[in-house]
Design a protein around this motif. Structure first.
Motif, PDB file in Angstrom:
ATOM      1  N   SER A 158      -7.269   2.013  -2.351  1.00 20.31           N
ATOM      2  CA  SER A 158      -6.787   1.477  -1.089  1.00 20.31           C
ATOM      3  C   SER A 158      -6.992  -0.037  -1.099  1.00 20.31           C
ATOM      4  N   ASP A 207      -7.182  -3.702   1.599  1.00 19.88           N
ATOM      5  CA  ASP A 207      -7.185  -4.339   2.906  1.00 19.88           C
ATOM      6  C   ASP A 207      -6.781  -5.785   2.678  1.00 19.88           C
ATOM      7  N   GLY A 237       0.794  -1.225   0.000  1.00 20.48           N
ATOM      8  CA  GLY A 237       0.000   0.000   0.000  1.00 20.48           C
ATOM      9  C   GLY A 237       0.824   1.272   0.000  1.00 20.48           C
ATOM     10  N   THR A 241      -9.410   7.643  -5.125  1.00 16.73           N
ATOM     11  CA  THR A 241      -8.466   7.133  -4.128  1.00 16.73           C
ATOM     12  C   THR A 241      -8.527   5.617  -4.104  1.00 16.73           C
TER      13      THR A 241
END
Length: 124
Positions: free
Chosen positions: A70, A72, A54, A68
């Protein structure tokens, strides 16, 4: 690796959507994750990508400051938060996984696995 993209829909210009890409299979292998899009009659183009940690992100100039990315890793999921959407953002959005390097994040040929796509429609 199998990828499942979701979250697309219809929104007015200026609105927001969040796309989700859920990965299954060998998701512990440190893959780079990317988002691409393809508008009607156009070639598939790079939108954004994120490396495993990341710590390295890349965006197409057309979405910088509005989108944006991202991820997990505990959920094997990558997200694309899209804000200030424009009609020209209308496209099918695909998530992809591959072994791209920091220098090749935006290159479509670096991605080996692709999701089925989710349609984003932005009305003016």
């Amino acid at each position: 690796v199998q990828l499942q993209a979701s979250g697309g829909g219809m929104v007015q210009a200026g609105g927001s959507l969040r796309l989700t890409c859920a990965a299954s299979g060998r998701t512990d292998s440190g893959y780079v994750m990317g988002w691409f899009r393809q508008a009607a009659g156009k070639e598939r183009e790079f939108v954004s990508a994120i490396i495993w940690s990341g710590l390295r992100l890349m965006y197409a100039d057309s979405v910088k400051g509005r989108f944006t990315i991202s991820r997990d890793n505990s959920k094997s999921t990558v997200y694309l938060q899209m804000s200030s959407l424009r009609p020209e953002d209308t496209a099918i959005y695909y998530c992809a996984a591959g072994r791209a390097t920091a220098e090749t994040l935006g290159e479509i040929n670096e991605y080996d696995y692709w999701g089925q796509g989710t349609l984003v429609t932005v009305s003016s």
